[in-house]
Structure formats: C-alpha cells, structure tokens
Design a protein around this motif. Structure first.
Motif, PDB file in Angstrom:
ATOM      1  N   ILE A 120       0.837  -1.199   0.000  1.00  0.00           N
ATOM      2  CA  ILE A 120       0.000   0.000   0.000  1.00  0.00           C
ATOM      3  C   ILE A 120       0.873   1.252   0.000  1.00  0.00           C
ATOM      4  N   ASP A 121       0.503   2.251  -0.819  1.00  0.00           N
ATOM      5  CA  ASP A 121       1.140   3.564  -0.849  1.00  0.00           C
ATOM      6  C   ASP A 121       0.078   4.610  -0.525  1.00  0.00           C
ATOM      7  N   VAL A 122       0.436   5.594   0.289  1.00  0.00           N
ATOM      8  CA  VAL A 122      -0.523   6.639   0.646  1.00  0.00           C
ATOM      9  C   VAL A 122       0.194   7.971   0.865  1.00  0.00           C
ATOM     10  N   ASP A 123      -0.470   9.066   0.493  1.00  0.00           N
ATOM     11  CA  ASP A 123       0.000  10.423   0.772  1.00  0.00           C
ATOM     12  C   ASP A 123      -0.901  10.999   1.847  1.00  0.00           C
ATOM     13  N   VAL A 124      -0.304  11.561   2.911  1.00  0.00           N
ATOM     14  CA  VAL A 124      -1.102  12.133   3.994  1.00  0.00           C
ATOM     15  C   VAL A 124      -0.621  13.529   4.368  1.00  0.00           C
ATOM     16  N   GLU A 125      -1.556  14.324   4.855  1.00  0.00           N
ATOM     17  CA  GLU A 125      -1.260  15.614   5.467  1.00  0.00           C
ATOM     18  C   GLU A 125      -1.527  15.428   6.955  1.00  0.00           C
ATOM     19  N   VAL A 126      -0.573  15.802   7.784  1.00  0.00           N
ATOM     20  CA  VAL A 126      -0.688  15.561   9.221  1.00  0.00           C
ATOM     21  C   VAL A 126      -1.017  16.852   9.959  1.00  0.00           C
ATOM     22  N   GLU A 127      -1.598  16.702  11.141  1.00  0.00           N
ATOM     23  CA  GLU A 127      -1.885  17.846  11.998  1.00  0.00           C
ATOM     24  C   GLU A 127      -0.582  18.356  12.607  1.00  0.00           C
ATOM     25  N   TYR A 128      -0.449  19.667  12.727  1.00  0.00           N
ATOM     26  CA  TYR A 128       0.727  20.258  13.354  1.00  0.00           C
ATOM     27  C   TYR A 128       0.812  19.805  14.812  1.00  0.00           C
ATOM     28  N   GLY A 129       2.023  19.488  15.254  1.00  0.00           N
ATOM     29  CA  GLY A 129       2.255  19.106  16.638  1.00  0.00           C
ATOM     30  C   GLY A 129       2.245  17.609  16.889  1.00  0.00           C
ATOM     31  N   VAL A 130       1.804  16.837  15.916  1.00  0.00           N
ATOM     32  CA  VAL A 130       1.755  15.382  16.064  1.00  0.00           C
ATOM     33  C   VAL A 130       3.117  14.806  15.686  1.00  0.00           C
ATOM     34  N   PRO A 131       3.721  13.983  16.551  1.00  0.00           N
ATOM     35  CA  PRO A 131       4.992  13.343  16.186  1.00  0.00           C
ATOM     36  C   PRO A 131       4.785  12.433  14.962  1.00  0.00           C
ATOM     37  N   ILE A 132       5.398  12.797  13.852  1.00  0.00           N
ATOM     38  CA  ILE A 132       5.132  12.118  12.580  1.00  0.00           C
ATOM     39  C   ILE A 132       5.544  10.659  12.614  1.00  0.00           C
ATOM     40  N   HIS A 133       6.684  10.345  13.225  1.00  0.00           N
ATOM     41  CA  HIS A 133       7.129   8.950  13.262  1.00  0.00           C
ATOM     42  C   HIS A 133       6.161   8.085  14.066  1.00  0.00           C
ATOM     43  N   GLU A 134       5.583   8.627  15.120  1.00  0.00           N
ATOM     44  CA  GLU A 134       4.595   7.876  15.902  1.00  0.00           C
ATOM     45  C   GLU A 134       3.287   7.735  15.131  1.00  0.00           C
ATOM     46  N   LEU A 135       2.893   8.792  14.438  1.00  0.00           N
ATOM     47  CA  LEU A 135       1.686   8.741  13.626  1.00  0.00           C
ATOM     48  C   LEU A 135       1.818   7.688  12.528  1.00  0.00           C
ATOM     49  N   ALA A 136       2.970   7.648  11.874  1.00  0.00           N
ATOM     50  CA  ALA A 136       3.195   6.660  10.817  1.00  0.00           C
ATOM     51  C   ALA A 136       3.062   5.241  11.375  1.00  0.00           C
TER      52      ALA A 136
END
Length: 157
Positions: A86-102
């Motif tokens: 699976i491949d996906v493009d996402v826009e994340v909320e400011y302040g969210v740790p990106i590595h944890e979100l991933a």
C-alpha cells in the motif's frame, strides 16, 4: 504503484474453509483493499487529510465509492495472491509526532486489511506531503465567506 486488475485468490484465508477441502475461490479487488486502507487511515488521530491535489479533493468520494477510478484513488495498492502493498499520501496535523503517527497508521491499516481480507500486508509506504496548521484554514474560510468586510466593518486578525 500501478492500479491493475490483479485480484487476490486466497481461499485458505477466506474463513469459509474447513479442513483441507476448498469449495471455491475468493477474489478481492485492489479497490476493496484501497477502500479499507483509506478508511483506516482517515480514522487515525493526527491525520488531517489523505491524498494530495485532485486526489485529495476527491478522496472523500472516490476512496469510499465502489468501483471508483483507480487513477483518482487516494490510496494505491497492489494485490497479489496472498499479499498486498500500500502507498498513501497524507497531510498531518501540526504538533503530532510524525514517526509515531506513521506507526499508528501502519498498525491501523494492517489490522483492518488483514482482518477483513486475510491478505498479508507486506509494506505500507507513507508520504507525508504537508503539515496542517489550523489557523491557516480558519483564516481562508473566514475570508472566503465575506465575513466582516462586507458588513461595514474591518476585521482585525
């Protein structure tokens, strides 16, 4: 990844088989896997939007409509006999740790796809293309509806 007409024939994981006897073949289209993954991603806290450009604008519709065009999907998948990628493009909320979100996105998608389809998710490639800053959208939306300026008063932000 190219959206193709590849289908998954994974009768061993369809849940309807008992013993060694196979009573038919189950096929799962790429679009089914993409829809399941898109919903799991959207339900992950910290994800502002899925897809970019035209796909982002149409994502709420094409990601959920059966038979939607693969070119406009916000989640791209390749489905094999027993596995999917699976491949996906996402826009994340400011302040969210990106590595944890991933990590949370991957966990949610793996759980949803493997539970619903029986396919093994071998990889989930996540492209974080932007960070959403809430004040930017609020200002744009307020300006777009004519709030303040057309009512005889200047708006100070």
């Amino acid at each position: 990844m190219a959206d193709s007409t590849a289908r998954s024939g994974n009768p061993a994981s369809s849940g309807g088989n008992r013993g060694n006897g196979v009573r038919g073949r189950t096929t799962i289209a790429d679009g089914v896997v993409a829809t399941i993954a898109a919903i799991a991603i959207r339900e992950t806290g910290g994800v502002h939007s899925v897809g970019k450009g035209t796909a982002k604008a149409l994502g709420a519709v094409t990601g959920r409509v059966p038979g939607a065009s693969g070119k406009e999907r916000t989640v791209k998948v390749e489905v094999g006999e027993k596995q999917t990628a699976i491949d996906v493009d996402v826009e994340v909320e400011y302040g969210v740790p990106i590595h944890e979100l991933a990590d949370r996105i991957r966990g949610n998608v793996v759980d949803a796809v493997e539970t619903m389809t029986g396919l093994e998710v071998v990889e989930i490639n996540i492209n974080v293309f932007d960070v959403h800053i809430p004040d930017e959208d609020d200002e744009e939306e307020d300006g777009a509806d004519g709030g303040g300026a057309g009512r005889g008063g200047a708006r100070v932000v």
